[in-house]
Scaffold this motif. Structure first.
Motif, PDB file in Angstrom:
ATOM      1  N   PRO A   3       2.089 -11.054   6.979  1.00 56.81           N
ATOM      2  CA  PRO A   3       2.699 -11.892   5.934  1.00 56.81           C
ATOM      3  C   PRO A   3       1.688 -12.377   4.889  1.00 56.81           C
ATOM      4  N   GLU A   4       0.493 -12.703   5.347  1.00 55.25           N
ATOM      5  CA  GLU A   4      -0.532 -13.183   4.409  1.00 55.25           C
ATOM      6  C   GLU A   4      -0.998 -12.056   3.492  1.00 55.25           C
ATOM      7  N   VAL A   5      -1.101 -10.854   4.047  1.00 54.98           N
ATOM      8  CA  VAL A   5      -1.495  -9.706   3.217  1.00 54.98           C
ATOM      9  C   VAL A   5      -0.424  -9.436   2.166  1.00 54.98           C
ATOM     10  N   PHE A   6       0.833  -9.459   2.590  1.00 51.19           N
ATOM     11  CA  PHE A   6       1.922  -9.196   1.640  1.00 51.19           C
ATOM     12  C   PHE A   6       1.996 -10.263   0.554  1.00 51.19           C
ATOM     13  N   ALA A   7       1.685 -11.499   0.902  1.00 51.88           N
ATOM     14  CA  ALA A   7       1.677 -12.556  -0.105  1.00 51.88           C
ATOM     15  C   ALA A   7       0.634 -12.252  -1.177  1.00 51.88           C
ATOM     16  N   SER A   8      -0.539 -11.785  -0.730  1.00 47.26           N
ATOM     17  CA  SER A   8      -1.598 -11.421  -1.672  1.00 47.26           C
ATOM     18  C   SER A   8      -1.198 -10.197  -2.491  1.00 47.26           C
ATOM     19  N   LEU A   9      -0.511  -9.253  -1.849  1.00 50.52           N
ATOM     20  CA  LEU A   9      -0.031  -8.063  -2.545  1.00 50.52           C
ATOM     21  C   LEU A   9       0.971  -8.467  -3.629  1.00 50.52           C
ATOM     22  N   GLY A  10       1.836  -9.411  -3.280  1.00 49.41           N
ATOM     23  CA  GLY A  10       2.838  -9.871  -4.233  1.00 49.41           C
ATOM     24  C   GLY A  10       2.241 -10.562  -5.440  1.00 49.41           C
ATOM     25  N   ARG A  11       1.090 -11.231  -5.235  1.00 46.06           N
ATOM     26  CA  ARG A  11       0.420 -11.915  -6.352  1.00 46.06           C
ATOM     27  C   ARG A  11      -0.383 -10.955  -7.217  1.00 46.06           C
ATOM     28  N   GLY A  12      -0.527  -9.721  -6.755  1.00 55.12           N
ATOM     29  CA  GLY A  12      -1.325  -8.752  -7.507  1.00 55.12           C
ATOM     30  C   GLY A  12      -2.793  -8.779  -7.168  1.00 55.12           C
ATOM     31  N   ASP A  13      -3.169  -9.507  -6.098  1.00 56.02           N
ATOM     32  CA  ASP A  13      -4.576  -9.567  -5.701  1.00 56.02           C
ATOM     33  C   ASP A  13      -5.008  -8.312  -4.934  1.00 56.02           C
ATOM     34  N   LEU A  14      -4.037  -7.545  -4.448  1.00 55.37           N
ATOM     35  CA  LEU A  14      -4.291  -6.294  -3.742  1.00 55.37           C
ATOM     36  C   LEU A  14      -3.457  -5.195  -4.384  1.00 55.37           C
ATOM     37  N   ASP A  15      -3.865  -3.942  -4.131  1.00 52.02           N
ATOM     38  CA  ASP A  15      -3.127  -2.803  -4.676  1.00 52.02           C
ATOM     39  C   ASP A  15      -2.269  -2.097  -3.632  1.00 52.02           C
ATOM     40  N   LEU A  16      -2.762  -2.028  -2.396  1.00 50.36           N
ATOM     41  CA  LEU A  16      -2.074  -1.273  -1.353  1.00 50.36           C
ATOM     42  C   LEU A  16      -2.186  -1.988  -0.017  1.00 50.36           C
ATOM     43  N   PHE A  17      -1.233  -1.728   0.848  1.00 50.54           N
ATOM     44  CA  PHE A  17      -1.277  -2.263   2.208  1.00 50.54           C
ATOM     45  C   PHE A  17      -0.456  -1.348   3.102  1.00 50.54           C
ATOM     46  N   ALA A  18      -1.011  -0.962   4.256  1.00 46.43           N
ATOM     47  CA  ALA A  18      -0.297  -0.146   5.242  1.00 46.43           C
ATOM     48  C   ALA A  18       0.112  -1.044   6.400  1.00 46.43           C
ATOM     49  N   SER A  19       1.423  -1.058   6.704  1.00 46.57           N
ATOM     50  CA  SER A  19       1.935  -1.923   7.766  1.00 46.57           C
ATOM     51  C   SER A  19       3.107  -1.232   8.447  1.00 46.57           C
ATOM     52  N   SER A  20       3.685  -1.901   9.427  1.00 45.94           N
ATOM     53  CA  SER A  20       4.891  -1.378  10.048  1.00 45.94           C
ATOM     54  C   SER A  20       6.038  -1.398   9.039  1.00 45.94           C
TER      55      SER A  20
END
Length: 355
Positions: free
Chosen positions: A209-226
């Motif tokens: 959830p914390e990674v996705f929050a950062s992804l949503g803010r545009g702080d990250l470009d990609l994330f691999a999850s379930s």
């Protein structure tokens, strides 16, 4: 007379012993059938009036615990045991319980719910304290499993591998992950490898959830999850799913292409082995060396459990999706992951646990 006696009707046709097979040999072969059936029945009767312990290698209250308790509630009856109890045995990320199950007496009275991907990664990554061989467990069946997927932010310009390459030509592509050695970290490292552009795996997040929050803010470009985690993020408008991290399409999301169709074909072995590791999911296992007939009793009881109406109704009530696989199929996936892993994959696992 004897030869005539052993001609029997099958679907209305008579048949005789195969060429080269004597009547005496056929008699011996037929005699084994009731013996084998009797032996199998004896192995299943072993569980009568006994308590089977289902070990959950994490604390009570989490997803693993919920699945373990669901299985125990119904599988004990299917097995014919007096009862099946859950024992939580947290410690060392699941290694403590898994080591003890590996060394336990192979009588079927101690079984364990195992995070197969995490244990494979720990074993081949050289994690401290590993005393088991994942491929050596007596696999009973998978309770749940789902593919990993690759997601980007909802407003991200990324829609293709070319878009990622374009960003990589301007700055470092940022891939989110949880801690070193975690399954998500290993998937992130693999993703960084196959996109073939300047990238960095950013860790330190407490969970998806914390990674996705950062992804949503545009702080990250990609994330691999379930897949389920990504779909929850889609509902929260913090992610947009791009691809399945595997070689096949997911039936529930047929619009998502598998990563093997997106990146260079030379990465197919890496993607294949990771997909096999992930597919093993939350699986039930007994110690190595259990008698084949007794293992079959456990497998049959498990198969009946996860197909029962009561079990499936409870899984829906608890919002714990069930995607079962047979013990034989789980064993095949584990074998593929452990015996067919390319050196590049094993090196990556080792680096993930030794940094």
């Amino acid at each position: 007379m004897a030869g005539t006696f052993f001609k029997q009707a099958e679907n209305g046709r008579a048949f005789a012993p195969a060429k080269g097979l004597s009547t005496l040999s056929l008699v011996a072969a037929l005699a084994l059938v009731p013996l084998t059936a009797a032996r199998a029945a004896d192995e299943c009767a072993f569980f009568k009036d006994k308590t089977v312990e289902l070990v959950v290698p994490f604390s009570a209250g989490g997803g693993f615990d919920a699945y373990g308790r669901m299985v125990a509630k119904y599988m004990g009856d299917e097995l014919g045991a007096a009862n099946m109890i859950v024992r939580n045995q947290p410690g060392a990320g699941g290694l403590l319980a898994t080591n003890q199950t590996w060394a336990a007496k192979p009588d079927g009275l101690r079984i364990q719910l195992i995070a197969a991907s995490g244990m494979i990664a720990a074993e081949f990554g050289g994690a401290a304290g590993v005393a088991f061989k994942t491929n050596g467990f007596s696999w009973i069946g998978r309770v749940s499993g789902e593919p990993d997927v690759i997601a980007t932010g909802p407003d991200s310009p990324i829609k293709s591998l070319a878009d990622i390459a374009k960003i990589g030509g301007e700055r470092t592509v940022r891939i989110g992950s949880t801690g070193l050695g975690s399954p998500q970290y290993i998937t992130a490292r693999l993703l960084a490898t196959v996109i073939e552009t300047k990238s960095q795996v950013i860790t330190g997040f407490s969970g998806a959830p914390e990674v996705f929050a950062s992804l949503g803010r545009g702080d990250l470009d990609l994330f691999a999850s379930s897949l389920s985690a990504a779909e929850a993020a889609e509902k929260a408008q913090t992610a947009r799913t791009l691809w399945v991290f595997g070689t096949e399409r997911e039936p529930s999301r047929p619009e998502l292409a598998p990563l093997s169709e997106v990146v260079d074909a030379k990465f197919l072995p890496l993607i294949t082995v990771q997909a096999s590791v992930t597919a093993a999911g939350r699986a039930l296992a007994a110690p190595p060396g259990i008698a084949p007939e007794r293992l079959q009793c456990l497998r049959d009881a498990f198969d009946r459990t996860v197909a029962s109406t009561a079990f499936l109704d409870e899984s829906r009530q608890l919002n714990r999706p069930v995607e079962p696989l047979s013990g034989k199929r789980v064993a095949e996936l584990i074998k593929t992951a452990t015996e067919g892993a390319p050196k590049e994959y094993l090196d990556l696992l080792h680096e993930s646990f030794t940094q």
